[in-house]
Scaffold this motif. Sequence first.
Motif, PDB file in Angstrom:
ATOM      1  N   TYR A 157       0.833  -1.202   0.000  1.00 32.27           N
ATOM      2  CA  TYR A 157       0.000   0.000   0.000  1.00 32.27           C
ATOM      3  C   TYR A 157       0.869   1.255   0.000  1.00 32.27           C
ATOM      4  O   TYR A 157       0.597   2.219  -0.735  1.00 32.27           O
ATOM      5  N   LYS A 158       1.974   1.256   0.812  1.00 30.91           N
ATOM      6  CA  LYS A 158       2.848   2.417   0.901  1.00 30.91           C
ATOM      7  C   LYS A 158       3.516   2.697  -0.449  1.00 30.91           C
ATOM      8  O   LYS A 158       3.609   3.847  -0.888  1.00 30.91           O
ATOM      9  N   THR A 159       3.909   1.639  -1.114  1.00 29.93           N
ATOM     10  CA  THR A 159       4.533   1.804  -2.436  1.00 29.93           C
ATOM     11  C   THR A 159       3.524   2.390  -3.434  1.00 29.93           C
ATOM     12  O   THR A 159       3.854   3.295  -4.212  1.00 29.93           O
ATOM     13  N   TRP A 160       2.313   1.862  -3.412  1.00 26.45           N
ATOM     14  CA  TRP A 160       1.249   2.374  -4.315  1.00 26.45           C
ATOM     15  C   TRP A 160       0.950   3.841  -4.014  1.00 26.45           C
ATOM     16  O   TRP A 160       0.778   4.654  -4.919  1.00 26.45           O
ATOM     17  N   LEU A 161       0.894   4.189  -2.702  1.00 19.80           N
ATOM     18  CA  LEU A 161       0.563   5.542  -2.289  1.00 19.80           C
ATOM     19  C   LEU A 161       1.637   6.534  -2.717  1.00 19.80           C
ATOM     20  O   LEU A 161       1.329   7.636  -3.183  1.00 19.80           O
ATOM     21  N   GLU A 162       2.910   6.137  -2.564  1.00 24.98           N
ATOM     22  CA  GLU A 162       4.009   7.032  -2.952  1.00 24.98           C
ATOM     23  C   GLU A 162       3.978   7.293  -4.458  1.00 24.98           C
ATOM     24  O   GLU A 162       4.225   8.420  -4.902  1.00 24.98           O
ATOM     25  N   GLY A 163       3.667   6.255  -5.238  1.00 22.48           N
ATOM     26  CA  GLY A 163       3.573   6.453  -6.680  1.00 22.48           C
ATOM     27  C   GLY A 163       2.343   7.259  -7.079  1.00 22.48           C
ATOM     28  O   GLY A 163       2.374   7.973  -8.088  1.00 22.48           O
ATOM     29  N   ILE A 188      -7.380   4.801   0.765  1.00 23.14           N
ATOM     30  CA  ILE A 188      -7.788   3.422   1.072  1.00 23.14           C
ATOM     31  C   ILE A 188      -8.958   3.013   0.164  1.00 23.14           C
ATOM     32  O   ILE A 188      -9.000   1.894  -0.362  1.00 23.14           O
ATOM     33  N   TRP A 189      -9.896   3.938  -0.023  1.00 23.63           N
ATOM     34  CA  TRP A 189     -11.074   3.693  -0.876  1.00 23.63           C
ATOM     35  C   TRP A 189     -10.630   3.328  -2.300  1.00 23.63           C
ATOM     36  O   TRP A 189     -11.130   2.377  -2.902  1.00 23.63           O
ATOM     37  N   ASP A 190      -9.655   4.096  -2.819  1.00 28.78           N
ATOM     38  CA  ASP A 190      -9.174   3.851  -4.179  1.00 28.78           C
ATOM     39  C   ASP A 190      -8.304   2.611  -4.256  1.00 28.78           C
ATOM     40  O   ASP A 190      -8.378   1.852  -5.232  1.00 28.78           O
ATOM     41  N   TYR A 191      -7.487   2.397  -3.261  1.00 28.33           N
ATOM     42  CA  TYR A 191      -6.551   1.271  -3.294  1.00 28.33           C
ATOM     43  C   TYR A 191      -7.279  -0.064  -3.341  1.00 28.33           C
ATOM     44  O   TYR A 191      -6.905  -0.969  -4.083  1.00 28.33           O
ATOM     45  N   PHE A 192      -8.340  -0.171  -2.552  1.00 25.42           N
ATOM     46  CA  PHE A 192      -9.092  -1.434  -2.512  1.00 25.42           C
ATOM     47  C   PHE A 192     -10.259  -1.461  -3.508  1.00 25.42           C
ATOM     48  O   PHE A 192     -11.025  -2.419  -3.521  1.00 25.42           O
ATOM     49  N   GLU A 193     -10.350  -0.425  -4.354  1.00 23.01           N
ATOM     50  CA  GLU A 193     -11.382  -0.367  -5.396  1.00 23.01           C
ATOM     51  C   GLU A 193     -12.769  -0.686  -4.822  1.00 23.01           C
ATOM     52  O   GLU A 193     -13.461  -1.593  -5.253  1.00 23.01           O
ATOM     53  N   VAL A 194     -13.135   0.105  -3.848  1.00 25.11           N
ATOM     54  CA  VAL A 194     -14.404  -0.122  -3.162  1.00 25.11           C
ATOM     55  C   VAL A 194     -15.578   0.170  -4.107  1.00 25.11           C
ATOM     56  O   VAL A 194     -15.678   1.276  -4.651  1.00 25.11           O
ATOM     57  N   ALA A 195     -16.429  -0.828  -4.326  1.00 25.40           N
ATOM     58  CA  ALA A 195     -17.632  -0.636  -5.150  1.00 25.40           C
ATOM     59  C   ALA A 195     -18.705   0.020  -4.288  1.00 25.40           C
ATOM     60  O   ALA A 195     -18.963  -0.405  -3.163  1.00 25.40           O
ATOM     61  N   HIS A 196     -19.322   1.062  -4.825  1.00 30.04           N
ATOM     62  CA  HIS A 196     -20.268   1.814  -4.013  1.00 30.04           C
ATOM     63  C   HIS A 196     -21.339   2.430  -4.900  1.00 30.04           C
ATOM     64  O   HIS A 196     -21.233   2.449  -6.125  1.00 30.04           O
ATOM     65  N   SER A 197     -22.385   2.928  -4.251  1.00 31.90           N
ATOM     66  CA  SER A 197     -23.413   3.709  -4.930  1.00 31.90           C
ATOM     67  C   SER A 197     -23.465   5.075  -4.270  1.00 31.90           C
ATOM     68  O   SER A 197     -23.222   5.213  -3.083  1.00 31.90           O
ATOM     69  N   GLY A 198     -23.793   6.107  -5.045  1.00 35.30           N
ATOM     70  CA  GLY A 198     -23.811   7.450  -4.505  1.00 35.30           C
ATOM     71  C   GLY A 198     -22.495   8.164  -4.780  1.00 35.30           C
ATOM     72  O   GLY A 198     -21.474   7.560  -5.131  1.00 35.30           O
ATOM     73  N   GLN A 199     -22.516   9.461  -4.586  1.00 37.06           N
ATOM     74  CA  GLN A 199     -21.347  10.292  -4.855  1.00 37.06           C
ATOM     75  C   GLN A 199     -20.457  10.371  -3.615  1.00 37.06           C
ATOM     76  O   GLN A 199     -20.930  10.645  -2.517  1.00 37.06           O
ATOM     77  N   VAL A 200     -19.143  10.120  -3.805  1.00 36.18           N
ATOM     78  CA  VAL A 200     -18.200  10.207  -2.690  1.00 36.18           C
ATOM     79  C   VAL A 200     -17.854  11.679  -2.476  1.00 36.18           C
ATOM     80  O   VAL A 200     -17.253  12.324  -3.339  1.00 36.18           O
TER      81      VAL A 200
END
Length: 472
Positions: free
Chosen positions: A24-30, A57-69
Amino acid sequence: MTGSPEPVWTPSPRTIESSSLTAYKTWLEGRTGLEFPDYESLWRWSVEDIDAFWLSIWDYFEVAHSGQVGEVTDGTPMPGTRWFEGTEVNFAEHVFRGRDPGLVAIHAAAEDRPVEEVTWGELESRVAGAAEGLQRLGVAKGDRVVAYLPNSIETVASDLPLEEVPWPVGLLLVLGFATTVPLTALGGRFRFGGIVVAGLLAGLLYLVLCQLLFGAGVVLPVVAPLVALAIALIGTIAVQYTVEAFERQRVRETFARFVPDGVVDEVLELTGGDLRAGAARRECSVLFSDIRGFTTFSETRSPDEVVEILNHYLEAMTDTIMDHGGSVVSYLGDGILAVFGAPLEQDDHAERAVAAAREMVGSGLDGFNEWARGEGTSEGFRMGIGINTGPLMFGQIGSERRVEFTVIGDVVNTASRLEGMTKESGFDIFISDSTRQALGPEAPESVEVGEMDVKGRSGKVRVWAVPSPGQD
């Protein structure tokens, strides 16, 4: 005791390198360009910039959701903080995402029973079953449920929610149910009974579909589409009933100008309001009448005067025919074609036809001639009538824009010929032998004219004359 305590366990460099936190840290730094040389710097950033951390965290785990974040928190200090307001997440979808249905999901151990293993496929099936049971009990979205569950497996299965379809899908379902029934009725495919059956069948099939998808973990809206269907069904029936009532009244008013009221009611009942429907073959009596010399008379008169005379004559004769239960089939200039015994069945159709003919050449013609003399248009007219009895076909023919009641058969042609044969005969009414035989014992006396050739027929026709009232 002074100083920091010694850690009980420290991960090895290899463990650190392969951990999810390092990935996660590597992904976040990039992704952000930030640098986190150690865990402490990452932790400090996560508590100082909470919104940025949780969105990552929301983007990293590709959280599927409904509604506007929108905002991550509402600003309320914990523990009352509200997270990601206006957004919904299906927890069960994330739990089962990418799982191998054959792998073990739960190892359930208890002191009084052996270890039980549940695969991801079995767990997903149990989740759907638990949710179905809750829905049957009336548990809706947002409700809080307190329950005692017998073991850990049921606890896990009952804690995973179903996936609800997005709101645009629900809106389309409502619009679909609200428009399908009216459009179907507009196409003329169903009448009242068919509309009700089609509506109920559509609702039943939709409930079955909801149940099937529910078992697969998808929740369709039930109340709103069915309410839309019910409103559309009731509204469509009400509109169609009103339109057909107006159309039925229009047809009745038009048809009643030519036939008695009882005939109109019978025809509309037999045809269901569609005058083109319904045809039959029946023995009837046909009457054909004509004014003597009217064509020559009309050539010396203005069109307005001719039309006025004809209207007065036809009104008087039509009233006489209808008063005796006959139906006016058509007007042929100054000629009238009428039928007795159709469409309303009459056992005494021959008696009715002869009685109407005698009244037409008697009081009916006298009244018309008196009016004509008063108007100064004529010193009086004479008329001839032919009546024939036999089987004929009758019904309503035409298009949707124009419908006419008509009779078809040799009986009609013979009646017309009999009327023409009265000229220069000294009689006003000729009837065929079939009509005379159909007359009852109280029929007026008739005089045999003899067997005569009738144009259009191969054999001779036995003809009888019925004296006018003044000739009795």
